[in-house]
Enzyme design. Structure first.
Site, PDB file in Angstrom:
ATOM      1  N   ARG A 131       0.887  -1.127  -0.203  1.00 53.29           N
ATOM      2  CA  ARG A 131      -0.098  -0.021   0.130  1.00 53.29           C
ATOM      3  C   ARG A 131       0.821   1.383  -0.064  1.00 53.29           C
ATOM      4  O   ARG A 131       0.728   2.317   0.387  1.00 53.29           O
ATOM      5  CB  ARG A 131      -1.060   0.050   1.131  1.00 53.29           C
ATOM      6  N   LYS A 153       4.997  11.662 -11.376  1.00 58.19           N
ATOM      7  CA  LYS A 153       4.192  10.737 -12.124  1.00 58.19           C
ATOM      8  C   LYS A 153       4.693   9.663 -12.260  1.00 58.19           C
ATOM      9  O   LYS A 153       5.865   9.397 -12.666  1.00 58.19           O
ATOM     10  CB  LYS A 153       3.944  11.503 -13.321  1.00 58.19           C
ATOM     11  N   GLU A 195      13.432  17.091 -24.386  1.00 59.65           N
ATOM     12  CA  GLU A 195      12.565  17.607 -23.348  1.00 59.65           C
ATOM     13  C   GLU A 195      13.335  18.954 -22.625  1.00 59.65           C
ATOM     14  O   GLU A 195      12.561  19.718 -21.935  1.00 59.65           O
ATOM     15  CB  GLU A 195      12.550  16.642 -22.064  1.00 59.65           C
ATOM     16  N   LYS A 237      10.898  22.589 -14.080  1.00 61.40           N
ATOM     17  CA  LYS A 237       9.752  21.418 -13.631  1.00 61.40           C
ATOM     18  C   LYS A 237       9.540  21.535 -12.393  1.00 61.40           C
ATOM     19  O   LYS A 237       8.346  21.322 -12.080  1.00 61.40           O
ATOM     20  CB  LYS A 237      10.437  20.042 -14.001  1.00 61.40           C
ATOM     21  N   GLU A 247      -1.950  18.294 -11.694  1.00 62.86           N
ATOM     22  CA  GLU A 247      -2.353  18.572 -13.118  1.00 62.86           C
ATOM     23  C   GLU A 247      -4.026  19.007 -13.033  1.00 62.86           C
ATOM     24  O   GLU A 247      -4.837  18.436 -13.738  1.00 62.86           O
ATOM     25  CB  GLU A 247      -2.016  17.621 -14.059  1.00 62.86           C
ATOM     26  N   ARG A 257       0.346  22.452 -14.727  1.00 62.95           N
ATOM     27  CA  ARG A 257       1.337  21.111 -15.016  1.00 62.95           C
ATOM     28  C   ARG A 257       1.054  20.708 -16.484  1.00 62.95           C
ATOM     29  O   ARG A 257       2.103  20.310 -17.199  1.00 62.95           O
ATOM     30  CB  ARG A 257       1.084  20.195 -14.163  1.00 62.95           C
ATOM     31  N   ASN A 261       2.981  18.757 -21.174  1.00 62.66           N
ATOM     32  CA  ASN A 261       2.730  17.991 -22.085  1.00 62.66           C
ATOM     33  C   ASN A 261       2.901  18.556 -23.751  1.00 62.66           C
ATOM     34  O   ASN A 261       2.470  18.026 -24.603  1.00 62.66           O
ATOM     35  CB  ASN A 261       1.147  17.466 -22.013  1.00 62.66           C
ATOM     36  N   HIS A 264       3.338  16.314 -26.646  1.00 60.11           N
ATOM     37  CA  HIS A 264       3.332  14.947 -26.266  1.00 60.11           C
ATOM     38  C   HIS A 264       1.826  14.542 -26.615  1.00 60.11           C
ATOM     39  O   HIS A 264       1.607  13.203 -26.479  1.00 60.11           O
ATOM     40  CB  HIS A 264       3.258  14.951 -24.524  1.00 60.11           C
ATOM     41  N   HIS A 268       3.051  11.058 -28.114  1.00 58.81           N
ATOM     42  CA  HIS A 268       2.712   9.832 -27.715  1.00 58.81           C
ATOM     43  C   HIS A 268       2.089   8.943 -28.659  1.00 58.81           C
ATOM     44  O   HIS A 268       2.366   7.675 -28.595  1.00 58.81           O
ATOM     45  CB  HIS A 268       1.731  10.106 -26.499  1.00 58.81           C
ATOM     46  N   HIS A 283      11.538   8.208 -26.628  1.00 57.83           N
ATOM     47  CA  HIS A 283      10.482   9.033 -26.100  1.00 57.83           C
ATOM     48  C   HIS A 283      10.671  10.475 -26.577  1.00 57.83           C
ATOM     49  O   HIS A 283       9.767  11.282 -27.152  1.00 57.83           O
ATOM     50  CB  HIS A 283      10.373   9.056 -24.669  1.00 57.83           C
TER      51      HIS A 283
HETATM   52  N1  LIG Z   1       7.084  10.449 -14.976  1.00 59.20           N
HETATM   53  C1  LIG Z   1       7.387  11.479 -15.873  1.00 59.20           C
HETATM   54  O1  LIG Z   1       7.053  12.829 -15.603  1.00 59.20           O
HETATM   55  C2  LIG Z   1       7.928  11.248 -17.458  1.00 59.20           C
HETATM   56  C3  LIG Z   1       8.364  12.374 -18.158  1.00 59.20           C
HETATM   57  C4  LIG Z   1       8.920  12.166 -19.427  1.00 59.20           C
HETATM   58  C5  LIG Z   1       9.043  10.524 -19.749  1.00 59.20           C
HETATM   59  N2  LIG Z   1       8.512   9.710 -19.029  1.00 59.20           N
HETATM   60  C6  LIG Z   1       8.856   8.406 -19.592  1.00 59.20           C
HETATM   61  O2  LIG Z   1      10.234   8.104 -19.584  1.00 59.20           O
HETATM   62  C7  LIG Z   1      10.636   7.298 -20.516  1.00 59.20           C
HETATM   63  C8  LIG Z   1      11.637   7.321 -21.348  1.00 59.20           C
HETATM   64  O3  LIG Z   1      12.854   7.512 -20.464  1.00 59.20           O
HETATM   65  P1  LIG Z   1      14.290   7.050 -21.045  1.00 59.20           P
HETATM   66  O4  LIG Z   1      14.325   7.852 -22.293  1.00 59.20           O
HETATM   67  O5  LIG Z   1      15.149   7.611 -20.031  1.00 59.20           O
HETATM   68  O6  LIG Z   1      14.274   5.831 -21.260  1.00 59.20           O
HETATM   69  P2  LIG Z   1      14.760   4.366 -20.769  1.00 59.20           P
HETATM   70  O7  LIG Z   1      14.705   4.448 -19.391  1.00 59.20           O
HETATM   71  O8  LIG Z   1      14.307   3.210 -21.518  1.00 59.20           O
HETATM   72  O9  LIG Z   1      16.375   4.605 -21.100  1.00 59.20           O
HETATM   73  C9  LIG Z   1      17.078   4.571 -22.443  1.00 59.20           C
HETATM   74  C10 LIG Z   1      17.750   3.455 -22.615  1.00 59.20           C
HETATM   75  O10 LIG Z   1      19.172   4.132 -22.093  1.00 59.20           O
HETATM   76  C11 LIG Z   1      19.879   2.988 -21.108  1.00 59.20           C
HETATM   77  N3  LIG Z   1      20.489   3.683 -20.088  1.00 59.20           N
HETATM   78  C12 LIG Z   1      20.191   4.279 -18.869  1.00 59.20           C
HETATM   79  N4  LIG Z   1      20.842   5.016 -18.437  1.00 59.20           N
HETATM   80  C13 LIG Z   1      21.986   4.656 -19.231  1.00 59.20           C
HETATM   81  C14 LIG Z   1      23.418   5.099 -18.808  1.00 59.20           C
HETATM   82  N5  LIG Z   1      23.872   5.982 -17.953  1.00 59.20           N
HETATM   83  N6  LIG Z   1      24.267   4.776 -19.796  1.00 59.20           N
HETATM   84  C15 LIG Z   1      23.925   3.960 -20.827  1.00 59.20           C
HETATM   85  N7  LIG Z   1      22.763   3.606 -20.972  1.00 59.20           N
HETATM   86  C16 LIG Z   1      21.927   3.863 -20.025  1.00 59.20           C
HETATM   87  C17 LIG Z   1      18.526   1.987 -20.696  1.00 59.20           C
HETATM   88  O11 LIG Z   1      18.998   0.901 -20.217  1.00 59.20           O
HETATM   89  C18 LIG Z   1      17.737   2.133 -22.071  1.00 59.20           C
HETATM   90  O12 LIG Z   1      18.115   1.233 -22.919  1.00 59.20           O
HETATM   91  C19 LIG Z   1       9.364   6.881 -21.128  1.00 59.20           C
HETATM   92  O13 LIG Z   1       8.562   5.780 -20.693  1.00 59.20           O
HETATM   93  C20 LIG Z   1       8.447   8.050 -20.675  1.00 59.20           C
HETATM   94  O14 LIG Z   1       6.976   7.719 -20.826  1.00 59.20           O
HETATM   95  C21 LIG Z   1       7.995  10.059 -17.834  1.00 59.20           C
HETATM   96 ZN   LIG Z   2       8.286  13.564 -22.115  1.00 61.67          ZN
END
Ligand SMILES: NC(=O)c1ccc[n+]([C@@H]2O[C@H](COP(=O)([O-])OP(=O)(O)OC[C@H]3O[C@@H](n4cnc5c(N)ncnc54)[C@H](O)[C@@H]3O)[C@@H](O)[C@H]2O)c1
Ligand SMILES: [Zn+2]
Length: 379
Positions: A131, A153, A195, A237, A247, A257, A261, A264, A268, A283
């Protein structure tokens, strides 16, 4: 020198704990020892959970785990496969089960060590495990350091779309070890830069100008420049999240907030449509294309800065990001905008940019989106 930025959040009701937290931006070698100290200080139980992915487990987990163990913490590590497919309910179940068998209890905390996938998954697991237990974000991609690790988020994907199951669950702190960026592949560095462009466009034209001035150095991973960009992006941010954590203020000027987006809505849709295909988009790449789409929609409706699309199209390739929106967008992909959770009352709430550095939320009829973005293709 470590930078500390505060994400200021009200307590939910009087006399509950202050939920404000710090983002540590640490550019120096040996960050894992300082990070481990922050985790130990906050850990109510010496058994903690850690989620990471296969790549990060090979590159950065060993020194982080060793530093945590050195402080007397028993770390139950779960390694998930790289990539979006780990943001699933099935993975949530597997991770939670491993945590139970590893001896975590309600006083345990969880560390999410990785990019946005691990952060979103880890935050979600922490929010529902027994929980809800606290967690610490240790973002290792540029995207996670400038965006996803801040703001609470969390979530996973469904077959019908991205991030459709999730929670708001703020971390205890965010610890960004900037040295992790030195191992990041070029494509992922670029994805994070998208971003940062977004933050500049919606909130800080000076940040956008900085990127325009030094795009090649940013793309090459210049550490001092990246540190500056992470600090400026996190500040934006943190400010937006502090004013509208959940949001809910989308009707306020600027869109609360929801302004985060920007890019996005169409982004998306492109990201989901490309997933599992021959050329899946990162992404940030999808967001880059989505920002071009939003710029065009804004201009055509007379609600957006007319110079924005050209400025994006000039900058994004210099950052290693795509601009081939027209080639990638088709009717079925645009249909996916319909399942976007930001849709309300048949119209799509889209973030537009009346002037660079300012955002506004506008309800758009889906058929207008098609007319503007698909043009002749639609007929
Ligand atoms: N929660 C939020 O507010 C929010 C905001 C923006 C994006 N997101 C989410 O984030 C995700 C995308 O994140 P991302 O781009 O970090 O993708 P990811 O986490 O898939 O990382 C991308 C790749 O980089 C590798 N990696 C990570 N750190 C590394 C490092 N230091 N050296 C070498 N390789 C490394 C990972 O293994 C992966 O293969 C999406 O799912 C998106 O929806 C969430
Ligand atoms: Zn994003």
């Amino acid at each position: 020198v470590i930078t500390r930025l505060e994400v200021r959040l009200p307590s939910i009701e009087p006399n509950t704990i202050d939920r404000s937290y710090l983002i540590y931006i640490d550019p120096d070698a040996g960050a894992e020892t300082r990070l481990a100290e922050e985790v130990r200080r906050r850990a109510a139980s010496s058994t903690i959970g850690l989620i990471t992915d296969e790549t990060v487990a090979g590159l950065h987990w060993p020194r982080v785990e060793a530093a945590l163990a050195e402080r007397g913490l028993k770390v139950v590590t779960v390694v998930v496969p790289d990539g979006e497919s780990s943001k699933s309910l099935k993975t949530v179940e597997e991770v939670a089960d491993r945590f139970v068998r590893g001896g975590l209890d309600r006083r345990s905390l969880v560390v999410a060590l990785g990019g946005g996938v691990v952060g979103d998954l880890g935050g979600f697991v922490a929010s529902v495990f027994l929980r809800g237990v606290p967690y610490v974000q240790v973002p290792t991609t540029l995207l996670a350091q400038v965006d996803s690790s801040v703001g609470g988020k969390t979530g996973v994907n469904l077959a019908s779309g991205k991030n459709l199951v999730g929670t708001f669950h703020q971390p205890l702190c965010v610890y960004a070890d900037l040295t992790t960026l030195s191992t990041l592949p070029a494509r992922d560095l670029s994805s994070g830069l998208a971003e940062i462009v977004k933050h500049g466009v919606i909130a800080d034209e000076a940040l956008l100008l900085r990127l325009e001035e030094r795009a090649e150095e940013a793309r090459a991973g210049d550490p001092a420049l990246l540190a500056e960009l992470v600090r400026r992006s996190c500040a934006i941010k943190a400010e937006v999240v502090a004013t509208d954590e959940r949001e809910l203020l989308s009707d306020a000027p600027g869109g609360g907030r929801a302004q985060l987006n920007f890019g996005h809505t169409v982004g998306h849709a492109l990201e989901s449509a490309s997933a599992g295909g021959p050329a899946p988009l990162r992404h940030g790449e999808a967001v880059a294309l989505g920002m071009i789409a939003a710029a065009r929609v804004g201009e055509k409706l007379g609600l957006g800065d007319p110079a924005l699309e050209a400025r994006l199209v000039a900058l994004l390739p210099r950052l290693g990001l795509p601009t081939d929106l027209d080639r990638r967008l088709d009717g079925p992909t645009l249909e996916r905008v319909g399942v976007d959770k930001k849709r309300a009352g048949g119209r799509v709430a889209m973030v537009l940019v009346p002037r660079i550095g300012q955002a506004a939320l506008s309800p758009i009829e889906p058929h207008r989106l098609g007319e503007i973005l698909l043009g002749r293709k639609a007929r």
